[in-house]
Design a protein around this motif. Structure first.
Motif: not given
Length: 315
Positions: A40-60
């Motif tokens: 409730d204190r933050f506007e989430d903008f976390s990201l998921l990075v896919f390469e050819n539909q396979k998850l390669r990285a995330v960024l909180p």
């Protein structure tokens, strides 16, 4: 390479957490159950990075105005990826993230990686590529930690008092209930000394403890059944961090907090942990740090490691 970036949504809960569990450079703070206790204190903008539909990285991450931070509600953040991901791909993923931020009208990106000593293989890959793309080292903090793999260097004066305190019948307990420490020690002492409250309420800490039983621990020192000091620990694979530490006025007389710290340093050294993290010593004064806190932590055997904060303008 075909990369796709998407913002986190609730439907990504399982895939996010599974990825964090397998990653090279994450701690339990990046689990969604930890990140979302204060959503409730933050506007989430976390990201998921896919390469050819396979998850390669995330960024909180979270967003504030036209800036994105990695993540303001966490002690540290940064790009999270699997052990096999090579530096060249980390570089490509960074470029894709910067492009995604630009397309989403973000003009500034703030980045604070997990300190290198948390991981046996380090955690500096992104730092290099950020600087090559025009990022600036906006701030550098002294992060004090004890190297538990090396001989301990606790000062003679601390050990002298420790041996004296050992004869005072202080008892150390690991407690499931945060109420005694929060209500009788932490909250009143923070209010008295600094006119502030703990970052986590007692209820929030109890909630987090219920979800991360093995990672969050409360150790308290008692004398004649009265609590006089406590330390709240965040435990990760290689590192334990003292998230909170405080003592009553009676505890100060007995140096109960030092007694507790030294016992825990030895405990976690025996358990095979690599570092005991005592946090940063930054302060808004002419020096930029708290001299007394720095000296106290050095006397407990800490040395200085870096906690770096980067800023990059999105072009």
């Amino acid at each position: 390479m075909k990369y796709t970036i998407k913002k986190y949504s609730q439907e990504d809960y399982s895939i996010w957490n599974d990825f964090v569990d397998q990653s090279k450079n994450a701690t339990f703070l990046f689990h969604r159950d930890f990140m979302e206790y204060h959503k409730d204190r933050f506007e989430d903008f976390s990201l998921l990075v896919f390469e050819n539909q396979k998850l390669r990285a995330v960024l909180p991450a979270n967003k504030k105005g036209n800036a994105v931070y990695s993540h303001q509600g966490l002690t540290y953040g940064g790009l999270v990826y699997l052990p096999k991901l090579k530096a060249e791909k980390v570089e490509s993923i960074l470029d894709e993230i910067l492009l995604f931020l630009k397309e989403n009208q973000v003009d500034t990106f703030y980045y604070k990686p997990v300190p290198n000593f948390y991981f046996s293989e380090g955690n500096a890959t992104m730092d290099f590529f950020l600087l090559k793309r025009g990022a600036v080292l906006e701030r550098k903090e002294m992060n004090l930690a004890v190297n538990l793999q090396a001989p301990l260097k606790i000062s003679k004066s601390k050990m002298k008092h420790f041996r004296r305190i050992e004869n005072l019948d202080l008892d150390i307990f690991e407690e499931e209930d945060f109420d005694p420490f929060w209500k009788k020690i932490l909250e009143p002492r923070l209010a008295e000394k600094f006119n502030v409250k703990p970052v986590h309420s007692k209820e929030e800490m109890a909630l987090l403890k219920s979800k991360f039983q093995k990672n969050i621990r409360q150790y308290s020192a008692y004398r004649n059944d009265e609590i006089i000091a406590g330390i709240t620990i965040f435990e990760t694979k290689n590192v334990v961090k003292s998230q909170y530490g405080a003592t009553s006025k009676m505890g100060e007389e007995f140096r109960a907090l030092d007694f507790l710290f030294i016992n825990l340093i030895h405990k976690y050294k025996r358990k095979g942990k690599h570092f005991f993290d005592m946090g940063i010593v930054g302060e808004e004064n002419e020096l930029g740090y708290n001299q007394g806190l720095l000296a106290q932590k050095e006397e407990l055997g800490c040395t200085v490691y870096n906690q770096d904060f980067y800023k990059i303008q999105i072009k």
